[in-house]
Design a protein around this motif. Structure first.
Motif, short mmCIF file in Angstrom:
data_model
loop_
_atom_site.label_atom_id
_atom_site.label_comp_id
_atom_site.label_asym_id
_atom_site.label_seq_id
_atom_site.Cartn_x
_atom_site.Cartn_y
_atom_site.Cartn_z
N GLU A 179 7.37 21.92 17.29
CA GLU A 179 7.39 22.71 16.06
C GLU A 179 8.82 22.71 15.53
OE1 GLU A 179 5.95 26.78 16.67
OE2 GLU A 179 7.18 27.36 14.93
N GLN A 180 8.96 22.19 14.32
CA GLN A 180 10.29 22.15 13.67
C GLN A 180 10.81 23.58 13.51
OE1 GLN A 180 12.23 19.82 12.04
NE2 GLN A 180 10.96 17.98 12.05
N GLY A 181 12.05 23.81 13.88
CA GLY A 181 12.65 25.12 13.63
C GLY A 181 12.41 26.15 14.74
N ARG A 182 11.56 25.81 15.73
CA ARG A 182 11.34 26.74 16.84
C ARG A 182 12.67 26.97 17.57
NH1 ARG A 182 10.85 29.26 21.14
NH2 ARG A 182 9.14 29.23 22.62
N PHE A 183 13.42 25.89 17.76
CA PHE A 183 14.79 25.98 18.29
C PHE A 183 15.73 25.28 17.32
CE2 PHE A 183 12.20 25.71 22.22
CZ PHE A 183 12.55 26.93 22.81
N THR A 184 16.96 25.76 17.22
CA THR A 184 17.96 25.02 16.44
C THR A 184 19.13 24.70 17.36
OG1 THR A 184 17.28 26.22 14.49
CG2 THR A 184 19.34 25.02 14.34
N PHE A 185 19.39 23.41 17.51
CA PHE A 185 20.47 22.96 18.39
C PHE A 185 21.71 22.61 17.56
CE2 PHE A 185 17.74 21.33 22.21
CZ PHE A 185 17.22 22.61 22.36
N PRO A 186 22.90 22.67 18.17
CA PRO A 186 24.12 22.38 17.40
C PRO A 186 24.22 20.92 16.96
CG PRO A 186 24.61 22.70 19.74
CD PRO A 186 23.17 23.02 19.57
N ARG A 187 24.89 20.73 15.82
CA ARG A 187 25.18 19.38 15.32
C ARG A 187 26.64 19.11 15.67
NH1 ARG A 187 20.13 20.84 14.64
NH2 ARG A 187 19.06 19.91 12.87
N PRO A 188 26.90 18.35 16.75
CA PRO A 188 28.30 18.26 17.23
C PRO A 188 29.24 17.54 16.28
CG PRO A 188 26.74 17.16 18.73
CD PRO A 188 25.96 17.62 17.57
N MET A 189 30.39 18.09 16.09
CA MET A 189 31.52 17.50 15.37
C MET A 189 31.29 17.22 13.89
SD MET A 189 33.18 15.02 18.27
CE MET A 189 34.59 14.54 17.34
N VAL A 193 6.65 24.11 24.76
CA VAL A 193 8.10 24.40 24.67
C VAL A 193 8.90 23.10 24.91
CG1 VAL A 193 10.01 25.73 25.65
CG2 VAL A 193 7.79 26.82 25.30
N CYS A 194 8.43 22.27 25.84
CA CYS A 194 9.11 20.97 26.06
C CYS A 194 9.10 20.16 24.76
CB CYS A 194 8.40 20.16 27.15
SG CYS A 194 8.74 20.78 28.81
N ALA A 195 7.96 20.16 24.08
CA ALA A 195 7.85 19.41 22.81
C ALA A 195 8.79 20.01 21.76
CB ALA A 195 6.41 19.43 22.31
N ASP A 196 8.87 21.34 21.72
CA ASP A 196 9.77 22.01 20.75
C ASP A 196 11.24 21.66 21.05
OD1 ASP A 196 7.48 23.14 19.70
OD2 ASP A 196 7.75 25.07 20.71
N ILE A 197 11.56 21.58 22.34
CA ILE A 197 12.94 21.23 22.74
C ILE A 197 13.23 19.77 22.37
CG2 ILE A 197 14.45 20.85 24.74
CD1 ILE A 197 13.18 23.35 26.02
N ALA A 198 12.28 18.88 22.66
CA ALA A 198 12.46 17.46 22.31
C ALA A 198 12.69 17.32 20.81
CB ALA A 198 11.24 16.65 22.75
N CYS A 199 11.91 18.07 20.04
CA CYS A 199 12.01 18.02 18.58
C CYS A 199 13.39 18.52 18.12
CB CYS A 199 10.87 18.87 18.00
SG CYS A 199 10.90 19.00 16.23
N ALA A 200 13.84 19.65 18.67
CA ALA A 200 15.13 20.22 18.27
C ALA A 200 16.28 19.29 18.65
CB ALA A 200 15.33 21.58 18.94
#
Ligand code: KG4
Ligand code: ZN
Length: 350
Positions: free
Chosen positions: A191-201, A236-243
């Protein structure tokens, strides 16, 4: 000129025949993925031994499929580096020995030059100059390309390569090696947006990358949501992979746009295993349309390691009269900027 290309830098044995007039005549690939999968990564000694077993039979199969014999080859190109030294030695020794026996020239090719030029094998191929994003298991680089052999490094990863980050995150989620395609498939269910990960640099100027912080952030998220078996539930694994994928793709897209703007160019080439990623292609196409720029890439099978890209690059260099001496040398570490320039190769695509 008809060139046999040999790729053995890592865990794929690739061979191909490229003709300067007729284009690609044929190619064959033997993947060692099954051999290495139980170890979760490539075991160098096993890789070399398997190349020894598979390379010559694969060349024979290729020639038979193309209804040609060895005497109809005019030159040989083999991957000389970067890569695993033992694996490289197999391709280099075989290529050099075949060329000596057939009394034809041979040349060692830079693996990343092979990737970079692979989109030239397509009907819609880019014209020089362009910016290349090289994204593989070992490299993440932005390169200004003014011609074959005319490369200027604009930026690169300071730690993990993009493909390496995909592979490590796949391991965290208990997916098979190589992880990139598995993450991409799992991310489709996320699910897009379930987690938001940092965009490095991305908020710093410049064109370098860093993926190790993102990798740690991903690991922390996995650990935080882990159930008794050590993994989060499937969704949740799928949401993490997506993020994770969104964060890598976003970072790459931002830096590609920045490189095009900095160098005032309108053409981007993406190459290497990660360029097979559908989300990356989609997002780049969207972003570049907005700035009237275009993106080129190779067909899926020529994004990851293959013999066709080596045959093509070798053909450009052999046509320009470049060839290597009889000594068999490999270069496990090799800077793209140190390559010799080639004038204009005259083949059907350029
Ligand atoms: O270019 P390549 O075949 O070998 C090297 O020169 O390293 O690239 C392999 C890398 C691996 O890390 C693999 O996980 C990644 O490319 N890869 C992908 C995809 N297909 C392969 N990463 C993301 N999405 C994909 N679809
Ligand atoms: Zn590669």
């Amino acid at each position: 000129m008809r060139i046999l290309g040999i790729e053995t830098s890592c865990d794929e044995t690739g061979v191909a025949l490229y003709d300067s007039e007729e284009g690609l005549l044929g190619h064959k690939l033997y993947s060692q993925i099954a051999l290495h999968s139980e170890y979760g990564g490539v075991v160098p000694e096993l890789a070399s031994r398997d190349h020894v077993r598979k390379l010559l039979p694969l060349v024979d199969e290729l020639l038979a499929d193309c209804q040609l014999n060895k005497k109809q080859i005019d030159g040989i190109a083999y991957t000389k580096g970067p890569g695993l030294v033992g694996a490289l030695m197999v391709g280099a020794c075989t290529g050099r020995a075949l060329a000596l026996a057939l009394d034809i020239p041979a040349i060692g090719i830079h693996h990343m030059e092979g990737h970079l030029l692979a989109p030239m094998l397509e009907a819609q191929s880019p014209a020089f100059p362009f910016i290349a994003l090289l994204v593989s298991g070992g490299h993440t680089q932005l390169v200004r390309v003014d011609g074959v052999g005319e490369y200027r490094l604009l930026g690169e990863s300071l730690d993990d390569a993009a493909g390496e980050a995909f592979d490590k995150v796949a391991k965290m989620l208990d997916l098979d090696y190589p992880g990139g395609p598995h993450i991409a498939t799992l991310a489709e269910k996320g699910e897009q947006g379930r987690f938001t990960f940092p965009r490095p640099m991305v908020d710093r100027p410049g064109l370098d990358f860093s993926f190790s912080g993102l990798k740690t952030f991903t690991l922390n998220t996995v650990v935080k949501h882990a159930l008794d078996d050590g993994l989060p539930d499937h969704q949740v694994c799928a949401d993490i992979a997506c993020a994770f994928q969104e964060a890598v793709v976003d970072t790459l897209v931002i830096k590609c746009r920045r490189a095009l703007e900095q160098e005032r160019m309108k053409t981007l080439v993406i190459a290497g295993g990660v360029s097979a990623n559908t989300r990356l292609r989609e997002r780049l196409e969207q972003a570049l349309t907005k700035i009237q720029a275009g993106v080129f890439y190779a067909r899926h099978e020529f994004c990851t390691d293959n013999g066709a890209m080596i045959a093509y690059a070798g053909c450009q260099r052999l046509l320009a009269q470049q060839n290597d001496s009889l000594a068999v040398r490999v270069t496990p570490r090799w800077n793209l900027e140190d390559l010799e320039p080639v004038g204009n190769g005259c083949n059907k695509n350029t």
